[in-house]
Design an enzyme around this catalytic site. Structure first.
Site, mmCIF file in Angstrom:
data_model
loop_
_atom_site.group_PDB
_atom_site.id
_atom_site.type_symbol
_atom_site.label_atom_id
_atom_site.label_comp_id
_atom_site.label_asym_id
_atom_site.label_seq_id
_atom_site.Cartn_x
_atom_site.Cartn_y
_atom_site.Cartn_z
ATOM 1 N N ARG A 9 3.136 0.375 -12.772
ATOM 2 C CA ARG A 9 1.868 0.916 -12.269
ATOM 3 C C ARG A 9 2.061 2.104 -11.334
ATOM 4 N NH1 ARG A 9 0.978 -4.798 -12.049
ATOM 5 N NH2 ARG A 9 -0.607 -5.473 -13.558
ATOM 6 N N ARG A 80 6.570 -7.051 -5.658
ATOM 7 C CA ARG A 80 6.201 -7.986 -4.600
ATOM 8 C C ARG A 80 5.054 -8.860 -5.078
ATOM 9 N NH1 ARG A 80 3.819 -6.184 1.294
ATOM 10 N NH2 ARG A 80 4.129 -8.141 2.399
ATOM 11 N N HIS A 173 8.847 0.445 7.248
ATOM 12 C CA HIS A 173 7.753 0.265 6.296
ATOM 13 C C HIS A 173 7.686 -1.226 6.008
ATOM 14 C CE1 HIS A 173 4.936 0.865 3.094
ATOM 15 N NE2 HIS A 173 5.750 0.323 2.215
#
Length: 309
Positions: A9, A80, A173
């Site tokens: 994606r 994730r 991050h």
């Protein structure tokens, strides 16, 4: 030529936005899944024709096809899942990034590398080690997204356009990222002067948890935000625009940190990182920054040495 390793994606969103922005005339998608990059490239070529773009997409399962690329964007990695922390991704994605880094070193040795693979800062370290590239040419994508999210949530509170905000996010991050309202400005006025303490706390919390919220809501992680951010970074490299933006880069003494990737402001051009910008932090901000740095250091320490060669 731009090569994007990973046709999921994020990779395809980045490819589409880069094409629409006319950043390069050829964009190569590489993936290990047979047919996936070829199918995405064909679909993107149809998009290009419909929009009248002079952009050619190509799909491949062979790393040698990246030869000649001056920019390689790595979006590949284990995704994730809901409830999963970035830290749980370390070992699996370290192997993936290390393997890709060796292929980049072999076929695109002069390229600038930008990667999105989580946990981002740790994977930037793996890419830096596995390619052997100078730190200027290995850049972790993170800060453009984190800063964009900070601008979005702050703008909602203020009732203004996010484009009016110059946001700063430092550190890791991840869950210990450190938005800096005192250094995030609206035409010279810091957010810390425009928002109450409660509002600032809410904005920071929303920024930090934004990625997890998207994953929780729809079952998979963000792609359009990262795709747009990658396109902005790619544009700065390909056009040598020298934009100032936030990214994870290996520090060499800046902010008192050595040989560790940390999210900081940089200037980005055709050779990669042109300059690391150091901003003055208050003692409290410095403490939070150092805590975030230690979280990165701890995570990097869990990477198997076999993936750092």
């Amino acid at each position: 030529m731009i090569t994007i390793v990973g046709s999921g994606r994020v990779g395809t969103a980045a490819a589409a936005i880069m094409g629409i922005m006319r950043i390069d005339k050829k964009i190569l998608l590489i993936d290990i899944v047979k047919g996936l990059p070829q199918g995405e490239a064909l679909d993107l070529n149809h998009m290009s024709a419909i929009l009248g773009l002079d952009v050619e997409y190509e799909g491949s399962n062979d790393y040698k096809d990246m030869a000649g690329s001056d920019l390689v964007i790595v979006t590949a990695g284990f995704p994730r899942k809901p409830g999963m922390t970035r830290e749980q991704l370390v070992e699996t994605n370290a192997k993936i990034v290390s393997d890709i880094g060796k292929e980049i070193k072999k076929y695109a040795p002069d390229s600038v590398v930008i990667l999105t693979t989580n946990p981002l800062d740790a994977m930037t370290y793996v890419m830096w080690k596995s390619t052997g590239f100078p730190r200027e040419r290995v850049i972790g994508f993170s800060g453009v997204l984190d800063a964009g999210r900070l601008a979005y949530y702050a703008a909602k509170k203020l009732g203004i356009s996010p484009a009016s905000i110059l946001p700063i996010v430092l550190g890791q991050h991840g869950e210990s990222m450190f938005p800096v309202p005192s250094k995030s400005f609206v035409h010279g006025v810091p957010l810390s002067k425009l928002l109450s303490e409660d509002q600032l706390r809410e904005v920071v919390e929303e920024t930090v948890k934004a990625g997890a919220k998207i994953t929780e809501l729809r079952g998979f992680s963000s792609n359009w935000g990262p795709g747009a951010g990658l396109a902005i970074m790619a544009d700065s490299v390909k056009r040598d625009a020298r934009r100032s933006l936030i990214a994870s880069v290996v520090l060499k003494g800046e902010y008192g940190v050595f040989d560790l990737p940390v999210e900081v402001p940089i200037v980005l051009g055709k050779t990669g990182v042109v300059k690391v910008l150091e901003i003055e932090l208050t003692p409290e901000e410095k403490e939070k920054f150092n805590q975030s740095v230690e979280a990165i250091r701890k995570l990097v320490g869990t990477i198997p040495q076999s993936y750092l060669q």
